[in-house]
Design a protein around this motif. Structure first.
Motif, PDB file in Angstrom:
ATOM      1  N   ILE A 184      -9.654   2.052  -9.956  1.00 31.82           N
ATOM      2  CA  ILE A 184     -11.084   1.128 -10.341  1.00 31.82           C
ATOM      3  C   ILE A 184     -10.365  -0.180 -10.199  1.00 31.82           C
ATOM      4  CG2 ILE A 184     -11.964   3.193 -11.502  1.00 31.82           C
ATOM      5  CD1 ILE A 184     -10.941   1.891 -14.137  1.00 31.82           C
ATOM      6  N   ALA A 185      -9.137  -0.528 -10.166  1.00 29.95           N
ATOM      7  CA  ALA A 185      -8.809  -1.609 -10.104  1.00 29.95           C
ATOM      8  C   ALA A 185      -9.061  -2.482  -8.697  1.00 29.95           C
ATOM      9  CB  ALA A 185      -6.902  -1.927 -10.263  1.00 29.95           C
ATOM     10  N   PRO A 186      -9.240  -3.883  -8.826  1.00 29.30           N
ATOM     11  CA  PRO A 186      -9.630  -4.472  -7.681  1.00 29.30           C
ATOM     12  C   PRO A 186      -8.580  -4.701  -6.477  1.00 29.30           C
ATOM     13  CG  PRO A 186      -9.132  -6.129  -9.302  1.00 29.30           C
ATOM     14  CD  PRO A 186      -9.006  -4.959  -9.901  1.00 29.30           C
ATOM     15  N   TYR A 187      -7.977  -3.669  -5.994  1.00 32.86           N
ATOM     16  CA  TYR A 187      -6.887  -3.571  -4.891  1.00 32.86           C
ATOM     17  C   TYR A 187      -7.483  -2.611  -4.033  1.00 32.86           C
ATOM     18  CZ  TYR A 187      -3.596  -6.103  -7.680  1.00 32.86           C
ATOM     19  OH  TYR A 187      -3.053  -7.374  -8.254  1.00 32.86           O
ATOM     20  N   ASP A 188      -6.960  -2.820  -2.760  1.00 32.04           N
ATOM     21  CA  ASP A 188      -7.176  -2.019  -1.654  1.00 32.04           C
ATOM     22  C   ASP A 188      -5.975  -1.278  -1.243  1.00 32.04           C
ATOM     23  OD1 ASP A 188     -10.030  -2.524  -1.136  1.00 32.04           O
ATOM     24  OD2 ASP A 188      -9.511  -4.370  -0.057  1.00 32.04           O
ATOM     25  N   GLU A 189      -6.242  -0.057  -0.828  1.00 35.53           N
ATOM     26  CA  GLU A 189      -4.966   0.663  -0.536  1.00 35.53           C
ATOM     27  C   GLU A 189      -4.651   0.781   1.134  1.00 35.53           C
ATOM     28  OE1 GLU A 189      -3.770   5.453  -0.929  1.00 35.53           O
ATOM     29  OE2 GLU A 189      -4.937   4.359  -2.403  1.00 35.53           O
ATOM     30  N   TYR A 190      -3.356   0.516   1.460  1.00 34.39           N
ATOM     31  CA  TYR A 190      -3.141   0.660   2.717  1.00 34.39           C
ATOM     32  C   TYR A 190      -2.000   1.372   2.937  1.00 34.39           C
ATOM     33  CZ  TYR A 190      -6.089  -3.421   3.505  1.00 34.39           C
ATOM     34  OH  TYR A 190      -6.908  -4.525   3.787  1.00 34.39           O
ATOM     35  N   ARG A 191      -1.810   2.363   3.934  1.00 31.10           N
ATOM     36  CA  ARG A 191      -0.960   3.250   4.297  1.00 31.10           C
ATOM     37  C   ARG A 191      -0.190   3.132   5.405  1.00 31.10           C
ATOM     38  NH1 ARG A 191      -0.743   7.768   0.991  1.00 31.10           N
ATOM     39  NH2 ARG A 191      -2.620   7.875  -0.642  1.00 31.10           N
ATOM     40  N   THR A 192       1.185   2.966   5.451  1.00 29.37           N
ATOM     41  CA  THR A 192       1.894   2.575   6.702  1.00 29.37           C
ATOM     42  C   THR A 192       2.378   3.866   7.177  1.00 29.37           C
ATOM     43  OG1 THR A 192       3.779   1.804   5.366  1.00 29.37           O
ATOM     44  CG2 THR A 192       2.167   0.072   5.806  1.00 29.37           C
ATOM     45  N   LYS A 193       2.863   3.795   8.602  1.00 34.04           N
ATOM     46  CA  LYS A 193       3.459   4.893   9.170  1.00 34.04           C
ATOM     47  C   LYS A 193       4.820   5.251   8.571  1.00 34.04           C
ATOM     48  CE  LYS A 193       1.356   3.907  13.529  1.00 34.04           C
ATOM     49  NZ  LYS A 193       1.386   3.558  14.995  1.00 34.04           N
ATOM     50  N   ASP A 194       5.598   4.479   7.849  1.00 37.56           N
ATOM     51  CA  ASP A 194       6.790   4.894   7.356  1.00 37.56           C
ATOM     52  C   ASP A 194       6.418   5.586   5.881  1.00 37.56           C
ATOM     53  OD1 ASP A 194       6.064   2.912   5.506  1.00 37.56           O
ATOM     54  OD2 ASP A 194       7.899   1.850   5.591  1.00 37.56           O
ATOM     55  N   GLY A 195       5.296   5.904   5.505  1.00 34.28           N
ATOM     56  CA  GLY A 195       4.856   6.773   4.231  1.00 34.28           C
ATOM     57  C   GLY A 195       4.725   5.578   3.103  1.00 34.28           C
ATOM     58  N   SER A 196       4.922   4.218   3.233  1.00 29.73           N
ATOM     59  CA  SER A 196       4.752   3.155   2.021  1.00 29.73           C
ATOM     60  C   SER A 196       3.436   3.089   1.898  1.00 29.73           C
ATOM     61  CB  SER A 196       5.436   2.072   2.274  1.00 29.73           C
ATOM     62  OG  SER A 196       5.157   1.682   3.312  1.00 29.73           O
ATOM     63  N   VAL A 197       2.932   2.976   0.798  1.00 26.91           N
ATOM     64  CA  VAL A 197       1.480   2.599   0.541  1.00 26.91           C
ATOM     65  C   VAL A 197       1.448   1.144  -0.119  1.00 26.91           C
ATOM     66  CG1 VAL A 197      -0.661   3.399  -0.660  1.00 26.91           C
ATOM     67  CG2 VAL A 197       1.019   4.730   0.066  1.00 26.91           C
ATOM     68  N   TRP A 198       0.525   0.270   0.265  1.00 28.07           N
ATOM     69  CA  TRP A 198       0.438  -0.956  -0.259  1.00 28.07           C
ATOM     70  C   TRP A 198      -1.110  -1.058  -1.220  1.00 28.07           C
ATOM     71  CZ3 TRP A 198       2.353  -6.136   1.943  1.00 28.07           C
ATOM     72  CH2 TRP A 198       3.320  -5.891   2.433  1.00 28.07           C
ATOM     73  N   PHE A 199      -0.747  -1.674  -2.641  1.00 31.55           N
ATOM     74  CA  PHE A 199      -2.072  -2.009  -3.018  1.00 31.55           C
ATOM     75  C   PHE A 199      -2.141  -3.354  -3.173  1.00 31.55           C
ATOM     76  CE2 PHE A 199      -1.007   2.254  -4.310  1.00 31.55           C
ATOM     77  CZ  PHE A 199      -2.389   2.968  -4.398  1.00 31.55           C
ATOM     78  N   LEU A 200      -3.251  -4.012  -2.212  1.00 29.32           N
ATOM     79  CA  LEU A 200      -3.421  -5.341  -2.006  1.00 29.32           C
ATOM     80  C   LEU A 200      -4.741  -5.942  -2.611  1.00 29.32           C
ATOM     81  CD1 LEU A 200      -2.536  -7.855  -0.274  1.00 29.32           C
ATOM     82  CD2 LEU A 200      -4.167  -6.677   1.456  1.00 29.32           C
ATOM     83  N   SER A 201      -4.330  -6.996  -3.461  1.00 24.80           N
ATOM     84  CA  SER A 201      -5.569  -7.523  -4.258  1.00 24.80           C
ATOM     85  C   SER A 201      -6.711  -7.999  -3.262  1.00 24.80           C
ATOM     86  CB  SER A 201      -5.084  -8.661  -4.952  1.00 24.80           C
ATOM     87  OG  SER A 201      -6.227  -9.456  -5.453  1.00 24.80           O
ATOM     88  N   ARG A 202      -7.822  -7.631  -3.769  1.00 25.11           N
ATOM     89  CA  ARG A 202      -9.252  -8.003  -2.900  1.00 25.11           C
ATOM     90  C   ARG A 202      -9.163  -9.495  -2.754  1.00 25.11           C
ATOM     91  NH1 ARG A 202     -12.099  -3.617  -5.386  1.00 25.11           N
ATOM     92  NH2 ARG A 202     -11.325  -1.833  -4.161  1.00 25.11           N
ATOM     93  N   ARG A 203      -8.570 -10.136  -3.657  1.00 27.10           N
ATOM     94  CA  ARG A 203      -8.441 -11.643  -3.738  1.00 27.10           C
ATOM     95  C   ARG A 203      -7.566 -12.319  -2.640  1.00 27.10           C
ATOM     96  NH1 ARG A 203      -9.379 -10.577  -9.407  1.00 27.10           N
ATOM     97  NH2 ARG A 203     -11.337 -11.151  -9.835  1.00 27.10           N
ATOM     98  N   MET A 204      -6.715 -11.626  -2.001  1.00 31.25           N
ATOM     99  CA  MET A 204      -6.103 -12.236  -0.974  1.00 31.25           C
ATOM    100  C   MET A 204      -6.748 -12.195   0.224  1.00 31.25           C
ATOM    101  SD  MET A 204      -3.088 -13.205  -2.579  1.00 31.25           S
ATOM    102  CE  MET A 204      -1.882 -13.363  -0.998  1.00 31.25           C
ATOM    103  N   ARG A 205      -6.684 -13.124   1.239  1.00 33.56           N
ATOM    104  CA  ARG A 205      -7.219 -12.959   2.465  1.00 33.56           C
ATOM    105  C   ARG A 205      -6.169 -12.883   3.584  1.00 33.56           C
ATOM    106  NH1 ARG A 205     -11.991 -17.728   1.634  1.00 33.56           N
ATOM    107  NH2 ARG A 205     -12.989 -16.782   0.228  1.00 33.56           N
ATOM    108  N   ARG A 206      -6.474 -12.149   4.506  1.00 29.17           N
ATOM    109  CA  ARG A 206      -5.742 -12.295   5.780  1.00 29.17           C
ATOM    110  C   ARG A 206      -4.213 -11.530   5.840  1.00 29.17           C
ATOM    111  NH1 ARG A 206      -7.280 -16.575   9.887  1.00 29.17           N
ATOM    112  NH2 ARG A 206      -5.436 -15.775  10.987  1.00 29.17           N
ATOM    113  N   LEU A 207      -4.039 -11.151   4.540  1.00 27.06           N
ATOM    114  CA  LEU A 207      -3.065 -10.492   4.643  1.00 27.06           C
ATOM    115  C   LEU A 207      -2.884  -8.709   4.930  1.00 27.06           C
ATOM    116  CD1 LEU A 207       0.082  -9.997   3.891  1.00 27.06           C
ATOM    117  CD2 LEU A 207      -0.387  -9.720   1.394  1.00 27.06           C
ATOM    118  N   ARG A 208      -2.532  -8.366   5.965  1.00 26.35           N
ATOM    119  CA  ARG A 208      -2.483  -7.059   6.423  1.00 26.35           C
ATOM    120  C   ARG A 208      -1.180  -6.529   6.550  1.00 26.35           C
ATOM    121  NH1 ARG A 208      -6.532  -7.806   4.562  1.00 26.35           N
ATOM    122  NH2 ARG A 208      -8.651  -7.455   5.403  1.00 26.35           N
ATOM    123  N   PRO A 209      -0.665  -5.453   6.038  1.00 31.13           N
ATOM    124  CA  PRO A 209       0.546  -4.898   6.498  1.00 31.13           C
ATOM    125  C   PRO A 209       0.777  -4.361   7.493  1.00 31.13           C
ATOM    126  CG  PRO A 209      -0.425  -4.188   4.012  1.00 31.13           C
ATOM    127  CD  PRO A 209      -1.461  -4.893   4.806  1.00 31.13           C
TER     128      PRO A 209
END
Length: 288
Positions: A236-261
């Motif tokens: 429920i935190a203001p973070y988006d979840e990104y999964r990468t092919k190596d298995g790592s998962v990023w939780f990225l603040s929605r207040r950051m723009r244009r950062l894509r793992p």
């Protein structure tokens, strides 16, 4: 008569051998795609590009590679559509026998020490790596560098995507801190800096989740085993979840723009062109 014929045969043999060597030693251009789309300047509003963000990442070789990718650029990189893109090179030529290569330095590229990159500086940066392969370097002129090897180096472009020039990137690295290099050639990065924390205690399930719930970090990676109640806070935190092919998962603040793992390898994720939104992250003693 026989002597004349023998001499003629030797002359023809030498001519053929010389022609063959010339053909094999001649340089053939290696197609390079443009990498201009990889360096897209940020478009922050007033004051947004002065943000210094905080990041929570685990220590290790992947983090080291991520930091190096921001400060020291490689000569080539993989093009999204396949093949190679020039990063610090404007052109690349290779001989058919794979033992002679000519590199054209990208003109006007400013290094973090204030100088412009030239063939002599590139030769100095590459000397150790080329030496491991038995290669020699020759500066042809200010923007041209030639490499010669005793054996065929068919995969040299892949090596040039690993060989780096120190201080050629958009951020100056000091330990776990990145500071924007204001005179970076493609333009001004949209973040003033990044501070990375690798404290193992902060990667513990509860501390990690509470930090995200409190919007403490600009981004954080999944630390491993997280208790269900702690993960519920993160969901429920203001973070988006990104999964990468190596298995790592990023939780990225929605207040950051244009950062894509980078999906294939998050260590290759670029900070250039990223900036913080106008909605400020709350201040805390560590920098926000």
């Amino acid at each position: 008569m026989k002597l004349r014929m023998a001499l003629l045969a030797l002359a023809l043999l030498a001519l053929v051998a010389g022609g063959t060597w010339w053909y094999l030693d001649a340089l053939v251009p290696v197609p390079l795609a443009s990498n201009e789309q990889r360096f897209v300047p940020g478009q922050p509003e007033f004051g947004e590009d002065e943000a210094v963000v905080e990041v929570l990442l685990p220590a290790g070789p992947t983090l080291d590679a991520f930091l190096v990718n921001q400060s020291d650029l490689a000569l080539l990189e993989k093009a999204p559509e396949g093949g190679w893109a020039g990063q610090l090179l404007a052109g690349l030529e290779g001989s058919r026998h794979g033992r002679r290569w000519r590199l054209a330095v990208r003109p006007g590229w400013r290094l973090q020490n204030g100088t412009l990159l030239d063939a002599a500086q590139m030769a100095k940066a590459l000397a150790a790596e080329a030496g491991k392969l038995g290669g020699t370097l020759r500066v042809v002129d200010g923007v041209t560098l030639e490499l010669r090897f005793r054996t065929r180096q068919e995969g040299l472009p892949a090596l040039l995507a690993q060989w780096r020039v120190p201080g050629s990137g958009p951020f100056i690295r000091q330990g776990l801190t990145l500071t924007r290099f204001e005179r970076f050639t493609p333009g001004r990065p949209g973040l003033a800096g990044v501070r990375i924390s690798t404290d193992p205690a902060l990667m513990e399930s509860r501390a990690w989740a509470e930090g995200l719930a409190a919007r403490r970090w600009a981004w954080a990676v999944f630390p491993g085993q997280v208790a269900p109640e702690d993960m519920a806070r993160v969901r429920i935190a203001p973070y988006d979840e990104y999964r990468t092919k190596d298995g790592s998962v990023w939780f990225l603040s929605r207040r950051m723009r244009r950062l894509r793992p980078e999906p294939s390898d998050w260590a290759r994720t670029r900070l250039f062109g990223v900036w913080k939104s106008s909605t400020e992250l709350p201040y805390d003693p560590l920098g926000f």
